[in-house]
Every structure is written in C-alpha cells, then in structure tokens.
Design a protein around this motif. Sequence first.
Motif, mmCIF file in Angstrom:
data_model
loop_
_atom_site.group_PDB
_atom_site.id
_atom_site.type_symbol
_atom_site.label_atom_id
_atom_site.label_comp_id
_atom_site.label_asym_id
_atom_site.label_seq_id
_atom_site.Cartn_x
_atom_site.Cartn_y
_atom_site.Cartn_z
ATOM 1 N N HIS A 285 5.812 -2.241 -5.038
ATOM 2 C CA HIS A 285 4.581 -2.628 -5.714
ATOM 3 C C HIS A 285 4.443 -2.032 -7.106
ATOM 4 C CE1 HIS A 285 3.154 -4.401 -2.018
ATOM 5 N NE2 HIS A 285 3.470 -3.295 -1.390
ATOM 6 N N THR A 286 5.161 -0.953 -7.378
ATOM 7 C CA THR A 286 5.002 -0.284 -8.662
ATOM 8 C C THR A 286 6.249 0.513 -9.001
ATOM 9 O OG1 THR A 286 3.616 1.226 -9.950
ATOM 10 C CG2 THR A 286 3.935 1.785 -7.643
ATOM 11 N N ASP A 287 6.447 0.710 -10.286
ATOM 12 C CA ASP A 287 7.516 1.622 -10.709
ATOM 13 C C ASP A 287 6.927 2.960 -11.155
ATOM 14 O OD1 ASP A 287 6.322 0.757 -13.024
ATOM 15 O OD2 ASP A 287 8.174 0.195 -14.034
ATOM 16 N N ASN A 288 5.606 3.106 -11.019
ATOM 17 C CA ASN A 288 4.910 4.333 -11.387
ATOM 18 C C ASN A 288 4.242 4.919 -10.147
ATOM 19 O OD1 ASN A 288 3.344 6.383 -12.424
ATOM 20 N ND2 ASN A 288 2.285 5.115 -13.919
ATOM 21 N N ILE A 289 5.019 5.610 -9.332
ATOM 22 C CA ILE A 289 4.509 6.167 -8.082
ATOM 23 C C ILE A 289 3.393 7.179 -8.353
ATOM 24 C CG2 ILE A 289 5.100 7.499 -6.017
ATOM 25 C CD1 ILE A 289 6.215 4.629 -6.021
ATOM 26 N N SER A 290 3.552 8.006 -9.375
ATOM 27 C CA SER A 290 2.511 8.992 -9.700
ATOM 28 C C SER A 290 1.190 8.309 -10.025
ATOM 29 C CB SER A 290 2.939 9.861 -10.876
ATOM 30 O OG SER A 290 3.994 10.703 -10.509
ATOM 31 N N GLY A 291 1.230 7.287 -10.855
ATOM 32 C CA GLY A 291 0.019 6.556 -11.211
ATOM 33 C C GLY A 291 -0.580 5.847 -10.013
ATOM 34 N N TYR A 292 0.276 5.290 -9.183
ATOM 35 C CA TYR A 292 -0.166 4.590 -7.974
ATOM 36 C C TYR A 292 -0.891 5.548 -7.041
ATOM 37 C CZ TYR A 292 0.380 1.597 -3.797
ATOM 38 O OH TYR A 292 0.169 0.835 -2.685
ATOM 39 N N LEU A 293 -0.298 6.714 -6.797
ATOM 40 C CA LEU A 293 -0.919 7.702 -5.919
ATOM 41 C C LEU A 293 -2.182 8.283 -6.539
ATOM 42 C CD1 LEU A 293 2.222 9.528 -4.516
ATOM 43 C CD2 LEU A 293 0.730 7.918 -3.329
ATOM 44 N N ALA A 294 -2.183 8.486 -7.858
ATOM 45 C CA ALA A 294 -3.381 8.998 -8.524
ATOM 46 C C ALA A 294 -4.538 8.011 -8.375
ATOM 47 C CB ALA A 294 -3.099 9.272 -9.995
ATOM 48 N N ALA A 295 -4.257 6.723 -8.536
ATOM 49 C CA ALA A 295 -5.301 5.706 -8.388
ATOM 50 C C ALA A 295 -5.839 5.689 -6.958
ATOM 51 C CB ALA A 295 -4.773 4.331 -8.780
ATOM 52 N N LEU A 296 -4.959 5.785 -5.977
ATOM 53 C CA LEU A 296 -5.391 5.820 -4.574
ATOM 54 C C LEU A 296 -6.239 7.061 -4.300
ATOM 55 C CD1 LEU A 296 -2.145 4.674 -2.713
ATOM 56 C CD2 LEU A 296 -4.253 3.377 -3.023
ATOM 57 N N ALA A 297 -5.820 8.205 -4.825
ATOM 58 C CA ALA A 297 -6.560 9.450 -4.611
ATOM 59 C C ALA A 297 -7.928 9.383 -5.283
ATOM 60 C CB ALA A 297 -5.758 10.634 -5.136
ATOM 61 N N GLU A 298 -7.997 8.810 -6.489
ATOM 62 C CA GLU A 298 -9.286 8.672 -7.179
ATOM 63 C C GLU A 298 -10.234 7.789 -6.382
ATOM 64 O OE1 GLU A 298 -8.584 7.280 -11.154
ATOM 65 O OE2 GLU A 298 -7.506 9.114 -11.705
ATOM 66 N N ARG A 299 -9.720 6.676 -5.858
ATOM 67 C CA ARG A 299 -10.539 5.785 -5.046
ATOM 68 C C ARG A 299 -11.045 6.494 -3.792
ATOM 69 N NH1 ARG A 299 -7.136 0.770 -4.152
ATOM 70 N NH2 ARG A 299 -6.179 1.592 -6.001
ATOM 71 N N ALA A 300 -10.162 7.233 -3.129
ATOM 72 C CA ALA A 300 -10.552 7.960 -1.919
ATOM 73 C C ALA A 300 -11.605 9.008 -2.242
ATOM 74 C CB ALA A 300 -9.320 8.607 -1.271
ATOM 75 N N GLU A 301 -11.465 9.694 -3.370
ATOM 76 C CA GLU A 301 -12.436 10.712 -3.757
ATOM 77 C C GLU A 301 -13.792 10.088 -4.071
ATOM 78 O OE1 GLU A 301 -13.729 14.690 -4.639
ATOM 79 O OE2 GLU A 301 -12.305 13.733 -3.303
#
Length: 79
Positions: A22-38
């Motif tokens: 889904h992405t070539d930016n795993i860090s950005g992908y995980l950061a977006a998921l973490a922000e949404r969860a927060e």
Amino acid sequence: MAMTKKVTITLPVELLESMKTHTDNISGYLAALAERAERRRLLREELDRYQDEFGAFTDQEMAEAQALLYGTEELGHAA
C-alpha cells in the motif's frame, strides 16, 4: 514540520509485507495510523467525560451524531 525521532519497532513479516503493498513510506503510514488512533482515544476520553457530567447520550443525540458523521438523512430512526 513536526520534530521526529527515530525508533525501532518489530512487526510480523506478513504485516510488513502487506503494508508495503500500500505504501513505500512505512514510517509515514504508521505515523498516520498512530495519529488517527490517538485522536480516537482523545475523543473517546472527552466523550466519556461529557457523559459523566451530563449523562448518557439519548437515542436522538446518537442519531443526529450519526447523521453528521455518516450522512444518514433519517434523524428520527436510530438504528
């Protein structure tokens, strides 16, 4: 730009491979998921505080909220 800090995490291989499709930016992908969860966690805490102070939401209030969030047009018919 927000400050960042490099961290190391461990993920199951299958999950990492799935994310890479889904992405070539795993860090950005995980950061977006973490922000949404927060944001969801903070909203849940605020809603709990509100209900502690003013009581549980009524069926009508829940229907109105659902209409605003999901575009449900029939406010009088809570599902």
